[in-house]
Design an enzyme around this catalytic site. Sequence first.
Site, short mmCIF file in Angstrom:
data_model
loop_
_atom_site.label_atom_id
_atom_site.label_comp_id
_atom_site.label_asym_id
_atom_site.label_seq_id
_atom_site.Cartn_x
_atom_site.Cartn_y
_atom_site.Cartn_z
CD GLU A 1 -7.94 -7.85 -1.43
OE1 GLU A 1 -7.15 -7.00 -1.91
OE2 GLU A 1 -7.88 -8.24 -0.27
NE ARG B 1 -8.29 -4.65 0.65
CZ ARG B 1 -8.18 -3.86 1.72
NH1 ARG B 1 -9.03 -2.87 1.91
NH2 ARG B 1 -7.24 -4.05 2.60
CB SER C 1 -4.45 -9.80 0.59
OG SER C 1 -3.50 -9.28 1.48
#
Length: 340
Positions: free
Chosen positions: A336, A171, A241
Amino acid sequence: MLTCLYHYPLRQRNSFGLDVKAAKFVEYSSVADLQTFVRQNGTNPLADTKQPLWLHIGGGNNLLFTDDYQGVILHSALRGVEEVYRTADKVRLRVGAAEHWDTFVAWSIEHGAYGLENLSLIPSEVGAAAVQNIGAYGAEAKDFIYSVEAVDLHTGEVAMFANAECNFAYRFSNFKGAWAGRYAITYVIFELALNFVPNLSYHALAEQIGDNATAKDLREAVIRIRRGKLPEPAELGNAGSFFMNPVISPEQFAELQKAYPAVPHFAVDEGIKVPAAWLIEQVGWKGRTLGSTGVYEHQPLVLVNRGGAVGADIVRLADAIIGDVKAKFAITLRPEVIMV
């Protein structure tokens, strides 16, 4: 063409559905337009709080606006897919940064270019997918990115980056790290296979896919799994997420496993990855509500706007979860989602 709008509502530009505004919204439809904007407005004042900041966004699917944005929001309108190279077994496609990610995934399968099936239905634009190095079900965007084209927001010059220069990781890329705010991605070149080989490293996919599955079958299986776990942002505001899966040392994991023998885990180069969803569920947050926010009942990684939330409400929920996980497991969850 440059489109400039003032006091621009961002509700449709952030997947949490937060009612925030930007002082100015600028959308460009060519690289030359973006270069003109940069050269007419001078250096992006990243460190000068006396001048408006420029923030380049994609679809807003990984952003949490904590308040109205007082600077300039930049957005690309560069679309289209162009074949730029082909061999007997692979093809390179140059894709506009504003192209809808899942539309591109579907297009690639229909045109016999394979590899992106596991990344189906991820809400993103192509440029943002490269910034974030999106991933799911055993695949990441970096596995298929050949190179990236961008405009330097300091100089207006076009820059080209090979995959290795982008420093892709979980990520992460340099566009999110060392280069944050410096470049606007304009095009991404993907290298895809002309022969379909399914990626079934994710157990739930392997259970659903037969020996003779096609790329379309794999895409449909991914979509079924995602829809069973994740709410549609248009129906329930969320950014997918919210937290990254933490990676801990083998020694710390050994201690964790003593107390929780069934803890799920995955070995990675940096250590042992523990699912953040499992940690959040263990501290009792799955399905809970906090004011106008909450944790999605089918997937603890997803924080949702249950209606009328502001950015500070979601931050408060995230902080509560982080605190509870750290208190119980001595593991710090990292978002994230990018907070603006």
